[in-house]
Design a protein around this motif. Structure first.
Motif, mmCIF file in Angstrom:
data_model
loop_
_atom_site.group_PDB
_atom_site.id
_atom_site.type_symbol
_atom_site.label_atom_id
_atom_site.label_comp_id
_atom_site.label_asym_id
_atom_site.label_seq_id
_atom_site.Cartn_x
_atom_site.Cartn_y
_atom_site.Cartn_z
ATOM 1 N N VAL A 70 0.843 -1.205 0.000
ATOM 2 C CA VAL A 70 0.000 0.000 0.000
ATOM 3 C C VAL A 70 0.873 1.247 0.000
ATOM 4 O O VAL A 70 0.576 2.236 -0.694
ATOM 5 N N TYR A 77 -4.346 3.971 -3.264
ATOM 6 C CA TYR A 77 -5.138 3.557 -2.102
ATOM 7 C C TYR A 77 -5.710 4.744 -1.337
ATOM 8 O O TYR A 77 -6.728 4.596 -0.644
ATOM 9 N N PRO A 81 -9.639 3.990 -0.466
ATOM 10 C CA PRO A 81 -9.299 3.492 0.874
ATOM 11 C C PRO A 81 -10.027 2.219 1.268
ATOM 12 O O PRO A 81 -9.526 1.441 2.082
ATOM 13 N N ILE A 84 -8.000 -1.107 0.839
ATOM 14 C CA ILE A 84 -6.782 -1.385 1.605
ATOM 15 C C ILE A 84 -6.869 -2.736 2.312
ATOM 16 O O ILE A 84 -5.883 -3.485 2.371
#
Length: 273
Positions: A70, A77, A81, A84
């Motif tokens: 990440v 990312y 989000p 993730i």
């Protein structure tokens, strides 16, 4: 046209999808654990210590692998989000696992007042086995592949049809770099298992150092073929880390031998407490 691509979902449990990626990673962990525990007992390491070290190394190693990946794709990312935590789609970097996993082993060994160098030697073949199996999760997910190639090239490698079919992605065939790395690790595992039994040949710490050299060397060249490398500017990050691993492993062997650390791994065993 290829046979239908392998479904990434192996089966559903109470409605929840169970992915091949996770199953193969889990299989690698289980077999690695059995291998490490067997050798650790033979060398006199505490079973409680080994179990704790293995458990925390796996947990933090997985977190390290994901965090590393990440971090070097942070722009993506930050924009997505929610993805993730979606590790079942792939996206883990083994070097993140090695870095945080090694730090975990160092911490747990000190906490238990156990022999760190012996622990790393015992862990080396298990790590290599887990990596060899885990790469097949990339195969199912159709990731970690190399440059575009032809079906004739893949057939020339004498690969089975089901593997060749899976390497056809969006109408093009690609080199199975996941397979190259898996086979490289299996060969390294075989060498480790053979050499560590040779009386007086390897010294303490050289199994772990040998893992660094072997894996780093193979990964350096295989990474050069991959189409999904993580980059830092124009440089492939994994190639840089691989080169550092090789240098550190060789330096460890040379420096300790010159310093007279001549205790053989085959002869070394902790006294049972």
């Amino acid at each position: 046209m290829p046979i239908l691509a392998i479904d990434p979902i192996a089966f559903r449990l109470l409605g929840w999808p169970v992915h091949w990626y996770g199953l193969l990673i889990g299989l690698g962990m289980v077999l690695s654990y059995l291998l490490v525990m067997r050798e650790g007992r033979r060398k006199g390491l505490s079973e409680d210590y080994l179990s704790d070290a293995y458990f925390w190394t796996i947990i933090l190693g997985l977190l390290g692998a994901r965090a590393y990946y990440v971090l070097f794709r942070l722009d993506y990312y930050l924009a997505h989000p929610d993805q993730i935590i979606q590790i079942w789609h792939g996206g883990g970097a083994i070097y993140g696992a090695i870095l945080l996993g090694t730090a975990t082993i160092i911490y747990v060994a000190r906490r238990y007042q156990q022999d760190l160098i012996l622990t790393l030697d015992v862990a080396a073949p298990g790590i290599m086995l887990a990596q060899a199996i885990g790469r097949w999760g990339n195969f199912v997910n159709q990731e970690a592949y190399g440059p575009e190639t032809s079906r004739a090239f893949l057939e020339g490698l004498h690969l089975p049809a089901w593997l060749i079919d899976q390497m056809q992605i969006q109408g093009h065939y690609y080199q199975p770099t996941f397979l190259y790395e898996s086979l490289w690790n299996l060969l390294g595992l075989a060498l480790i298992l053979i050499l560590r039994r040779q009386k007086g040949l390897l010294k303490r710490g050289e199994l772990a150092a040998g893992y660094f050299v072997w894996y780093g060397l193979g990964r350096f060249f295989i990474e050069g073929l991959r189409t999904d490398s993580l980059y830092l500017g124009p440089l492939r990050i994994s190639q840089g880390v691989s080169a550092v691993m090789v240098v550190l492993g060789l330096a460890w062997i040379i420096i300790r031998r010159r310093a007279g650390h001549s205790v053989a791994y085959s002869d070394f065993q902790l006294e049972k407490r």
